[in-house]
Design an enzyme around this catalytic site. Structure first.
Site, PDB file in Angstrom:
ATOM      1  N   THR A 266       0.912  -1.364   0.171  1.00 52.26           N
ATOM      2  CA  THR A 266       0.057   0.110   0.022  1.00 52.26           C
ATOM      3  C   THR A 266       0.945   1.144   0.026  1.00 52.26           C
ATOM      4  O   THR A 266       1.916   1.315   0.560  1.00 52.26           O
ATOM      5  CB  THR A 266      -0.906   0.046   1.093  1.00 52.26           C
ATOM      6  OG1 THR A 266      -1.675   1.420   1.113  1.00 52.26           O
ATOM      7  CG2 THR A 266      -0.256  -0.122   2.457  1.00 52.26           C
TER       8      THR A 266
ATOM      9  N   ASP B 105      -0.123   3.999   1.264  1.00 52.63           N
ATOM     10  CA  ASP B 105      -0.538   4.795   2.226  1.00 52.63           C
ATOM     11  C   ASP B 105       0.239   4.278   3.433  1.00 52.63           C
ATOM     12  O   ASP B 105       0.054   5.274   4.717  1.00 52.63           O
ATOM     13  CB  ASP B 105      -2.058   4.546   2.522  1.00 52.63           C
ATOM     14  CG  ASP B 105      -3.105   5.022   1.383  1.00 52.63           C
ATOM     15  OD1 ASP B 105      -2.869   6.113   1.035  1.00 52.63           O
ATOM     16  OD2 ASP B 105      -4.118   4.300   1.170  1.00 52.63           O
TER      17      ASP B 105
END
Length: 419
Positions: free
Chosen positions: A139, A141
């Site tokens: 990811t 994020d």
């Protein structure tokens, strides 16, 4: 467990290095004489029995895959619900696994993917089907629990820091007669890791970005505008980096686009940079430019971090090793053992400790005034963007990427009824 085939699937938004993980999975499995099938378009392909035979790809193609961005087999945003609510889909997965002698399932994604891999392992156990499920981290994020960092984040962080530093030089050159404020929108719905990475662009207190807005802190427009005014008065210009997920004190997203929910149940966000730019222009009367890099943050392989690239391959290799050892319902995570010098290793953790747990920015990483990062954050982030991942360029001046043949295996089951 007798040796069968391995199914690899990509999930959610892709990254600049997710294919490096895929290449490592295929390489390690080949070395151990295990056939790798890949689901076309992630879990959707598994449900549809659209499986790709990676043994039809040459070693050279797999080597090139390690430096190619995007998702080589296709990804998707399809969240499976609980075993009770989505039982038909989970049982369909097991039917496909049986039909193709799949004994190992590697799901390369984020939080929702870790949860799905965990549930598939539970259902397989309930049906007494010998299946080893491994969640593989990915990811931009950086919000997966337990792992020190997540493959994909380091490269997106490097792109962010470099882009902000370069844009700041442009703004500084033009500030006398043109743009006074530049607003950069970073990905990050609930966690401000990418916005924080922008702080690496400058080390001096007056260097850009002079203002960072984190989703972990409530957005206060009066305080924000006052800070912009203060910076412009002192420096002559101001660069603002805002996470797409910044919220008002009452929990409303500043950039709630009013477009409903996506397939993961997330509010559709859009335009925090343009919104902030408009407020600065209207309230302070300053000329403003803004940017929304969006997909560029996660696809910029040309500036990928070497650290990130190596870690992406390490989790792929470890995932295969764990699967063949029978380490069911686990995820290979990155464990930091030292900051200076930066050292890390891979360990297995239960998927139950990762699934549905979100890692936000620690309070100690955000400056007391809420507008920047601390020395602790810099110490954590800096090693993750170091080094340049190898990338061949052609005579046309462009990177040399690969497109796989992606030859499908023959289907053995009736077509899946999605209804």
């Amino acid at each position: 467990m007798r040796q069968g085939n391995l199914l690899y699937a990509q999930s959610g938004g892709v990254t600049a290095v997710i294919n490096a993980t895929a290449a490592a999975v295929i390489d390690e499995a080949r070395a151990r004489k295990v056939k790798v099938l890949a689901a076309r378009n992630g879990i959707l392909g598994a449900l549809r029995e659209e499986l790709i035979d990676t043994s039809r790809e040459s070693p050279a193609a797999i080597r090139a895959l390690a430096h190619t961005p995007g998702g080589a087999f296709g990804s998707c945003r399809l969240k499976l619900k609980s075993l009770e609510a989505d039982r038909a889909r989970y049982e369909r997965l097991l039917e496909v696994f049986r039909a193709h002698d799949i004994r190992y399932f590697l799901y390369n994604g984020g939080n929702d993917s870790a949860d799905t891999a965990l549930k598939v392992s539970q259902l397989a156990k309930a049906f007494d089907y010998p299946l080893t499920c491994i969640g593989v981290p990915k990811t931009v994020d950086n919000d997966l629990a337990v792992t020190d960092t997540c493959p994909g984040f380091g490269s997106a962080a490097k792109f962010t820091a470099v882009s902000v530093r370069e844009a700041a030089l442009d703004v500084a050159a033009m500030a006398e007669t043109s743009t006074k404020v530049f607003v950069y929108e970073a990905m990050g719905r609930h966690a401000g890791w990418l916005a924080a990475a922008a702080g690496l662009a400058g080390e001096d207190p007056d260097a850009a970005p002079q203002i960072i807005l984190f989703p972990e802190r409530a957005y206060d427009e009066a305080a924000f505008l006052a800070q912009v005014r203060k910076v412009v008065d002192k420096v002559g210009w101001c660069v603002v980096v805002a996470s797409e997920g910044i919220q008002h004190a009452d929990g409303r997203f500043v950039a709630d686009a009013g477009g409903g929910k996506d397939s993961f149940g997330h509010t559709q966000l859009g335009g925090v940079a343009s919104y902030l730019a408009g407020r600065v222009k209207d309230q302070l009367g300053m000329k403003v430019h803004w940017t929304l890099p969006d997909y560029l943050q996660r696809s910029a392989r040309h500036i990928a971090s070497e650290t990130d690239w190596k870690q992406a391959q390490a989790v792929g290799k470890a995932a295969v090793q764990m699967a063949l050892k029978g380490d069911n319902a686990v995820m290979p995570v990155i464990v930091r053992s030292s900051d200076l010098p930066y050292r890390w290793k891979i360990e297995a953790v239960p998927l139950s400790k990762v699934a549905n747990h979100e890692k936000k920015m620690p309070a100690g990483f955000i400056r007391k005034d809420g507008f920047g990062i601390t020395a602790s954050a810099r110490r954590y982030l800096q090693p993750l963007i170091r080094g340049q991942a190898p990338l061949p360029y052609g005579s046309n001046g462009l990177p040399v990427y690969v497109t796989l043949k992606n030859i499908a295996v023959k289907q053995k089951l009736p077509a899946w009824d999605a209804g």
